[in-house]
Write a protein that holds these residues in place. Structure first.
Motif, mmCIF file in Angstrom:
data_model
loop_
_atom_site.group_PDB
_atom_site.id
_atom_site.type_symbol
_atom_site.label_atom_id
_atom_site.label_comp_id
_atom_site.label_asym_id
_atom_site.label_seq_id
_atom_site.Cartn_x
_atom_site.Cartn_y
_atom_site.Cartn_z
ATOM 1 N N ASP A 64 -37.792 -75.274 74.566
ATOM 2 C CA ASP A 64 -37.308 -75.666 76.005
ATOM 3 C C ASP A 64 -38.556 -75.975 77.009
ATOM 4 O O ASP A 64 -38.066 -75.946 78.181
ATOM 5 N N GLY A 65 -39.571 -76.170 76.446
ATOM 6 C CA GLY A 65 -40.760 -76.602 77.500
ATOM 7 C C GLY A 65 -40.384 -78.021 78.024
ATOM 8 O O GLY A 65 -40.041 -78.905 77.226
ATOM 9 N N LYS A 66 -41.154 -78.255 79.187
ATOM 10 C CA LYS A 66 -41.105 -79.433 79.705
ATOM 11 C C LYS A 66 -42.205 -79.917 80.383
ATOM 12 O O LYS A 66 -42.783 -78.987 81.045
ATOM 13 N N ALA A 67 -42.769 -81.210 80.336
ATOM 14 C CA ALA A 67 -43.780 -81.860 81.111
ATOM 15 C C ALA A 67 -43.545 -83.172 81.861
ATOM 16 O O ALA A 67 -42.910 -83.777 80.905
ATOM 17 N N THR A 68 -43.900 -83.041 82.874
ATOM 18 C CA THR A 68 -43.474 -84.457 83.611
ATOM 19 C C THR A 68 -44.692 -85.133 84.365
ATOM 20 O O THR A 68 -45.048 -84.412 85.108
ATOM 21 N N GLY A 69 -44.790 -86.400 84.073
ATOM 22 C CA GLY A 69 -45.603 -87.190 84.920
ATOM 23 C C GLY A 69 -44.935 -88.097 85.775
ATOM 24 O O GLY A 69 -43.965 -88.675 85.626
ATOM 25 N N ALA A 106 -48.091 -84.145 88.513
ATOM 26 C CA ALA A 106 -47.471 -84.009 87.118
ATOM 27 C C ALA A 106 -47.102 -82.135 87.003
ATOM 28 O O ALA A 106 -47.620 -81.499 88.083
ATOM 29 N N ASP A 107 -46.180 -82.062 86.556
ATOM 30 C CA ASP A 107 -45.799 -80.665 86.335
ATOM 31 C C ASP A 107 -45.383 -80.187 84.920
ATOM 32 O O ASP A 107 -45.158 -81.002 83.983
ATOM 33 N N VAL A 108 -45.548 -78.897 84.362
ATOM 34 C CA VAL A 108 -45.082 -78.205 83.417
ATOM 35 C C VAL A 108 -44.100 -77.083 83.734
ATOM 36 O O VAL A 108 -44.337 -76.160 84.508
ATOM 37 N N ARG A 109 -43.278 -76.884 82.734
ATOM 38 C CA ARG A 109 -42.338 -75.731 82.718
ATOM 39 C C ARG A 109 -41.880 -75.077 81.418
ATOM 40 O O ARG A 109 -41.836 -75.779 80.429
ATOM 41 N N ASP A 157 -47.177 -85.842 79.247
ATOM 42 C CA ASP A 157 -45.704 -86.128 78.601
ATOM 43 C C ASP A 157 -45.741 -85.423 77.224
ATOM 44 O O ASP A 157 -45.062 -84.987 76.442
ATOM 45 N N ASP A 158 -47.138 -85.778 76.475
ATOM 46 C CA ASP A 158 -47.323 -85.308 74.946
ATOM 47 C C ASP A 158 -47.314 -83.655 74.973
ATOM 48 O O ASP A 158 -46.633 -83.166 73.997
ATOM 49 N N ILE A 159 -47.734 -83.021 76.210
ATOM 50 C CA ILE A 159 -48.002 -81.530 76.084
ATOM 51 C C ILE A 159 -46.190 -81.136 76.239
ATOM 52 O O ILE A 159 -45.971 -80.033 75.519
ATOM 53 N N GLY A 160 -45.380 -81.892 76.727
ATOM 54 C CA GLY A 160 -43.732 -81.448 76.869
ATOM 55 C C GLY A 160 -43.323 -81.651 75.691
ATOM 56 O O GLY A 160 -42.511 -80.650 75.236
ATOM 57 N N TRP A 161 -43.338 -82.730 74.890
ATOM 58 C CA TRP A 161 -43.148 -82.671 73.372
ATOM 59 C C TRP A 161 -43.536 -81.663 72.686
ATOM 60 O O TRP A 161 -42.858 -81.129 71.754
ATOM 61 N N ASP A 162 -44.958 -81.190 72.846
ATOM 62 C CA ASP A 162 -45.388 -80.304 71.758
ATOM 63 C C ASP A 162 -44.722 -78.895 71.892
ATOM 64 O O ASP A 162 -44.617 -78.304 71.028
ATOM 65 N N TYR A 163 -44.114 -78.775 73.340
ATOM 66 C CA TYR A 163 -43.267 -77.534 73.482
ATOM 67 C C TYR A 163 -41.998 -77.431 73.356
ATOM 68 O O TYR A 163 -41.230 -76.592 74.018
ATOM 69 N N ALA A 164 -41.343 -78.631 73.356
ATOM 70 C CA ALA A 164 -40.178 -79.022 73.544
ATOM 71 C C ALA A 164 -39.109 -78.130 72.815
ATOM 72 O O ALA A 164 -37.812 -77.807 73.183
ATOM 73 N N VAL A 165 -39.388 -77.636 71.680
ATOM 74 C CA VAL A 165 -38.469 -77.061 70.597
ATOM 75 C C VAL A 165 -38.127 -75.785 71.137
ATOM 76 O O VAL A 165 -37.221 -75.223 71.007
ATOM 77 N N VAL A 181 -18.960 -71.106 87.223
ATOM 78 C CA VAL A 181 -20.323 -70.858 87.952
ATOM 79 C C VAL A 181 -21.233 -70.049 87.354
ATOM 80 O O VAL A 181 -21.278 -69.580 86.462
ATOM 81 N N GLY A 182 -22.440 -70.360 87.825
ATOM 82 C CA GLY A 182 -23.783 -69.806 87.375
ATOM 83 C C GLY A 182 -24.424 -68.630 88.279
ATOM 84 O O GLY A 182 -24.619 -68.979 89.401
ATOM 85 N N VAL A 183 -24.675 -67.568 87.906
ATOM 86 C CA VAL A 183 -25.378 -66.478 88.442
ATOM 87 C C VAL A 183 -26.712 -66.626 88.237
ATOM 88 O O VAL A 183 -27.227 -66.500 87.291
ATOM 89 N N VAL A 184 -27.490 -67.051 88.983
ATOM 90 C CA VAL A 184 -29.092 -67.507 88.841
ATOM 91 C C VAL A 184 -29.732 -65.874 89.019
ATOM 92 O O VAL A 184 -30.026 -65.472 89.662
ATOM 93 N N THR A 185 -30.654 -65.809 87.686
ATOM 94 C CA THR A 185 -31.451 -64.675 87.482
ATOM 95 C C THR A 185 -32.475 -64.899 87.780
ATOM 96 O O THR A 185 -33.423 -63.970 87.979
ATOM 97 N N GLY A 186 -33.230 -66.073 87.842
ATOM 98 C CA GLY A 186 -34.761 -66.399 88.058
ATOM 99 C C GLY A 186 -34.625 -67.750 87.772
ATOM 100 O O GLY A 186 -33.952 -68.565 87.730
ATOM 101 N N GLY A 187 -36.120 -68.312 87.769
ATOM 102 C CA GLY A 187 -36.524 -69.709 87.438
ATOM 103 C C GLY A 187 -37.684 -69.926 86.405
ATOM 104 O O GLY A 187 -38.365 -69.185 86.247
ATOM 105 N N TYR A 188 -37.358 -70.784 85.806
ATOM 106 C CA TYR A 188 -38.529 -71.236 84.684
ATOM 107 C C TYR A 188 -39.790 -71.235 85.569
ATOM 108 O O TYR A 188 -40.123 -71.985 86.476
#
Length: 413
Positions: free
Chosen positions: A262-267, A288-291, A252-260, A206-213
């Motif tokens: 755990d950044g994510k960007a989605t079209g 689109a969104d970024v996290r 998508d390129d933004i996501g890869w730039d920050y992936a190291v 089980v996971g105790v959720v402390t917040g969200g990205y």
């Protein structure tokens, strides 16, 4: 029979409701395509309402179509403890996303009925309308109206890809309720599958959720001009489809730039018109969104995403207008409720960990207004928004029992 520290929910009864839900609005093998305000959504709603009434709950429908099943407390003047999630799915959805949480609330009530225990505060189970946003964008719209983030009229005027109006579809399926949106809530609990691979990979129960990205999303409309694909010179083209495609590739390129880190960007969406051979498209809509776990970095990514829209439009000879923006996540969950849930994990002897949510949930809209917390249960391989999404009864049992006891502790105080 009475409610004791050793009381447990009926896993077999709970699982029977999961299986019944899995038969309504079936999509690809093993999955669901129960989009909001469709006929299959109505069928599932009707079944859920019947279950609520059989459990002795008073059922109300609000003006956004959300379903509330209320179990009265010994002091009905107190604000209720609410348990909720959603019964609608993605177009290629799984059997557990959201559904597991709504039906967990129902099982909490049924377990308390079995024990003959009436909590001090009322309990309310809620099925929020249009959490997924798969038919009407944005997602989590009904909880957003409930919490005061969106206006009711604006939400009723949302239009789907098939040309349907949100408010009209509510009326068509018989779920345009009269209960006003909003009201006081003592606490809001949401059980959900993790929708990620961490719990399963680590063998956690089980996971105790402390917040969200921290997450930033936008809906962009590109406007160009129709023209013949053959004779129109390249320098005279205003192809909105190309603008949208360039934008989503840049995201998508933004996501890869920050992936190291755990950044994510989605079209996630490109809808163009006319979108036919032989003619350039004069409109295109993109979502689109970024996290990113760091809020400052997430804001930087969001600004890059906005600039990418304008740059893509300029390269394609079009204009870009950001029609909608949203921000979710952060350290928004209540410390007291997090501690209560964590304490139950320890007391009941489960293998648990603190975890951040990386997806959007109705709890995100509730948290700024009411004490809110989430519990995550593992799902196989983190596969979700996919017909192969999978959990076992044993996967969900720890979270279900933690929810039962945390809700009772909060409602009896």
């Amino acid at each position: 029979m009475s409610f004791t520290p050793d009381s447990r929910a009926s896993l077999s009864r709970y699982w029977s409701t999961i299986e019944a839900s899995a038969g309504i609005g079936q999509g690809r093998p093993g999955g669901l395509a129960r989009l909001t305000l469709t006929d299959s959504d109505r069928e599932m709603r009707d079944l859920f309402v019947s279950w609520c009434r059989e459990a002795g709950l008073t059922v109300e429908i609000d003006t956004m179509g959300s379903i509330f099943g209320r179990r009265e407390g010994t002091d009905p003047t107190l604000p209720p403890v609410m348990i909720g999630s959603h019964l609608d799915t993605q177009i290629n959805g799984g059997r557990f996303d959201g559904i597991a949480g709504v039906l967990a609330g129902l099982e909490v009530v049924r377990s308390l009925n079995d024990a003959g225990h009436v909590t001090r505060r009322p309990l309310v189970i809620v099925d929020w309308t249009n959490e997924e946003g798969a038919r009407f964008s944005p997602p989590m719209v009904a909880s957003g109206v409930y919490a005061g983030r969106y206006a009711l009229d604006w939400a009723h005027d949302l239009i789907s890809d098939d040309g349907a109006r949100f408010g009209d579809e509510l009326a068509r399926i018989g779920y345009l309720g009269e209960k006003p949106c909003g009201g006081e809530v003592d606490a809001y609990f949401e059980l959900h599958i993790e929708q990620g691979p961490i719990l399963d990979a680590e063998g956690r129960e089980v996971g105790v959720v402390t917040g969200g990205y921290p997450s930033h999303g936008i809906r962009v409309r590109f406007t160009g001009e129709t023209a013949h694909t053959g004779p129109t010179p390249m320098d005279l083209r205003h192809n909105a489809l190309v603008a949208g495609a360039r934008f989503l590739t840049a995201v998508d390129d933004i996501g890869w730039d920050y992936a190291v880190h755990d950044g994510k960007a989605t079209g996630s969406r490109l809808a163009a018109w006319p979108n036919k051979p032989g003619i350039l498209s004069d409109t295109a809509e993109c979502v689109a969104d970024v996290r990113h776990p760091d809020p400052i970095t997430a804001r930087v990514m969001a600004e890059k995403m906005r600039r990418a829209a304008q740059e893509a439009a300029a390269r394609a000879g079009c204009t870009a207008m950001i029609e909608d923006e949203w921000v979710w996540g952060g350290d928004i969950f209540d410390a007291g409720l997090i501690g209560l849930i964590r304490g139950e994990a320890i007391r009941q002897g489960y293998n648990w960990r603190d975890i951040q949510s990386q997806a959007g949930h109705d709890a995100y809209h509730m948290a700024p207004r009411f004490p809110t917390a989430m519990i995550f249960t593992p799902c196989k391989g983190g596969i979700t928004h996919n017909n192969n999404e999978n959990c076992t009864p044993e996967d969900i049992a720890p979270a279900l029992n933690m929810l039962l006891h945390a809700v009772v502790a909060r409602a009896d105080r």
